[in-house]
Write a protein that holds these residues in place. Sequence first.
Motif, PDB file in Angstrom:
ATOM      1  N   UNK A  74      -3.322  -4.550   1.091  1.00 40.31           N
ATOM      2  CA  UNK A  74      -2.207  -4.827   1.674  1.00 40.31           C
ATOM      3  C   UNK A  74      -1.708  -4.108   2.830  1.00 40.31           C
ATOM      4  N   UNK A  75      -2.258  -2.881   2.925  1.00 34.94           N
ATOM      5  CA  UNK A  75      -1.748  -2.306   3.980  1.00 34.94           C
ATOM      6  C   UNK A  75      -2.737  -2.626   5.365  1.00 34.94           C
ATOM      7  N   UNK A  76      -3.898  -3.229   5.070  1.00 35.98           N
ATOM      8  CA  UNK A  76      -4.946  -3.804   5.790  1.00 35.98           C
ATOM      9  C   UNK A  76      -4.192  -4.889   6.830  1.00 35.98           C
ATOM     10  N   UNK A  77      -3.244  -5.484   5.971  1.00 35.89           N
ATOM     11  CA  UNK A  77      -2.565  -6.604   6.762  1.00 35.89           C
ATOM     12  C   UNK A  77      -1.372  -6.030   7.870  1.00 35.89           C
ATOM     13  N   UNK A  78      -1.323  -6.464   8.971  1.00 33.96           N
ATOM     14  CA  UNK A  78      -0.649  -5.901  10.131  1.00 33.96           C
ATOM     15  C   UNK A  78       0.803  -6.106   9.686  1.00 33.96           C
ATOM     16  N   UNK A  79       1.389  -7.029   8.932  1.00 34.41           N
ATOM     17  CA  UNK A  79       2.570  -7.314   8.471  1.00 34.41           C
ATOM     18  C   UNK A  79       3.272  -6.469   7.758  1.00 34.41           C
ATOM     19  N   UNK A  80       2.171  -5.515   6.997  1.00 33.15           N
ATOM     20  CA  UNK A  80       2.601  -4.533   5.800  1.00 33.15           C
ATOM     21  C   UNK A  80       2.158  -3.387   6.156  1.00 33.15           C
ATOM     22  N   UNK A  81       1.518  -2.972   7.448  1.00 30.23           N
ATOM     23  CA  UNK A  81       0.798  -1.768   7.638  1.00 30.23           C
ATOM     24  C   UNK A  81       1.928  -0.675   8.062  1.00 30.23           C
ATOM     25  N   UNK A  82       3.186  -1.076   8.062  1.00 28.07           N
ATOM     26  CA  UNK A  82       4.150  -0.056   8.467  1.00 28.07           C
ATOM     27  C   UNK A  82       4.526   0.693   7.057  1.00 28.07           C
ATOM     28  N   UNK A  83       3.802   0.215   5.773  1.00 23.72           N
ATOM     29  CA  UNK A  83       4.136   1.313   4.591  1.00 23.72           C
ATOM     30  C   UNK A  83       3.215   2.614   4.859  1.00 23.72           C
ATOM     31  N   UNK A  84       2.255   2.645   6.015  1.00 21.89           N
ATOM     32  CA  UNK A  84       1.740   3.936   6.110  1.00 21.89           C
ATOM     33  C   UNK A  84       2.854   4.812   6.503  1.00 21.89           C
ATOM     34  N   UNK A  85       4.148   4.518   7.104  1.00 23.67           N
ATOM     35  CA  UNK A  85       5.103   5.311   7.424  1.00 23.67           C
ATOM     36  C   UNK A  85       5.795   5.895   6.115  1.00 23.67           C
ATOM     37  N   UNK A  86       5.621   7.315   6.187  1.00 25.99           N
ATOM     38  CA  UNK A  86       6.015   8.147   4.578  1.00 25.99           C
ATOM     39  C   UNK A  86       5.348   7.268   3.775  1.00 25.99           C
ATOM     40  N   UNK A  87       3.848   7.387   3.506  1.00 23.89           N
ATOM     41  CA  UNK A  87       3.433   6.416   2.595  1.00 23.89           C
ATOM     42  C   UNK A  87       3.344   7.153   1.203  1.00 23.89           C
ATOM     43  N   UNK A  88       4.061   6.150   0.438  1.00 23.41           N
ATOM     44  CA  UNK A  88       4.328   6.875  -1.104  1.00 23.41           C
ATOM     45  C   UNK A  88       4.477   5.508  -1.835  1.00 23.41           C
ATOM     46  N   UNK A  89       4.147   5.769  -3.174  1.00 27.94           N
ATOM     47  CA  UNK A  89       4.372   4.747  -4.188  1.00 27.94           C
ATOM     48  C   UNK A  89       4.483   5.176  -5.470  1.00 27.94           C
ATOM     49  N   UNK A  90       5.101   4.668  -6.546  1.00 28.25           N
ATOM     50  CA  UNK A  90       5.336   5.249  -7.963  1.00 28.25           C
ATOM     51  C   UNK A  90       4.364   4.638  -8.918  1.00 28.25           C
ATOM     52  N   UNK A  91       3.763   5.602  -9.597  1.00 26.40           N
ATOM     53  CA  UNK A  91       2.712   5.272 -10.537  1.00 26.40           C
ATOM     54  C   UNK A  91       3.031   5.436 -12.206  1.00 26.40           C
ATOM     55  N   UNK A  92       3.067   4.162 -12.908  1.00 23.78           N
ATOM     56  CA  UNK A  92       3.609   4.414 -14.521  1.00 23.78           C
ATOM     57  C   UNK A  92       2.461   4.445 -15.171  1.00 23.78           C
TER      58      UNK A  92
END
Length: 376
Positions: free
Chosen positions: A279-297
């Motif tokens: 996903x983050x390799x896609x230029x359209x979604x690479x801005x997810x690297x800004x303050x990179x975070x996710x929730x793990x259930x």
Amino acid sequence: MMLATILLPRWCCATVLLVVGWSVLHVRRYYETTTRFALSPSSPVESPSLRVGDVRQRSQQQPQIQQEQQPQIQQKPLFQPFNWTNLDLSRKGSCGLSKCFYHSSLKDDEGYLVARSKNGTRYHERLHRVWERAEQMSKLGVEVDDERGENDGTVGGRGRHFFLEPPLNVAYPSRSTLKQLNKMTHGPGKSRHYYGNLQLYNAEVLRRGGATLVVQKVRVAPAPNLICRCYFFRGGDRERGRFKLDDLSSNRDEFRSAVQSREAFMATFLDELKRLARLVADDYFSRLFYDFQFLLDAEGRIHHIDLDRMENTGYVFPNKEGAKLCFGGALRKVAGILLLDGDGGNNNATMATMATSIDDAVNDLLRLVKVVKIKK
């Protein structure tokens, strides 16, 4: 006396000539004006020979044309309706720097994000762009490259998020509702006047000043959970990346107890990390690297949070070393939580075996992550 007798007739003649000349001039101007009006395209009388019936027909068609054009110039209302009773304000909200989450009073598995806005509709437009981008991200979950074809109805695959509806730009609520919103704020962003100073409250003034609230319906995050963060750096002698569990994560013992199968959890988590890398390799979604975070259930699934960061610029794209520290740190930290014994000790043999598999997994991830080369 003789002088007056001589001058009086001449003065009267001059006066009469002035009056006549002034009258002729104004009559001529009036005639020119009425003629131009009669010949103008916007006038109902287009020519002196236009019949009375044609004038009546033209006057009847004009309102009809205006009525047909009227729907094309309707403007979108500034504020959208929202029922504030949908919020359960008897429960504490969870607040960040600019928005709070409140549970729904209608459904236990739903809630609302209520964000402050001080720049009129621009902040709402920003969050609406985030919603559109999140919807595009969620569609990746049903693509052919989704190996398991997972679609659990809550947005699966690489783009799982919590948004249920697009954001609404709403006017400030009543004074009593605003007071309760401020009272129930909780978390790192908690403030006595989070949504405004009640002593200065005036709904009309707030609206005219461009201050609005943006409300968006979302799913309630699964609990227990872990909030994973990665930080990337450039320049100097600092490390290029670092992994950290956020302080808002659930209790470690509670999370470990909720995991039914450690092997299944780690397999799912690794598979989710691979999808995240794509996903983050896609230029359209690479801005997810800004303050990179996710929730793990507790099932090992990744959920994307705080997606409005995709509207920010200036993010640091990781190099190979930074990506390795991020994904490797996540796998090792989570594995350590799952393998922690009840007495506080670690199963060293299991950890040693898993370390080798984690190194192999990280190498596989690095082949998927788009990294940059940074000169030291």
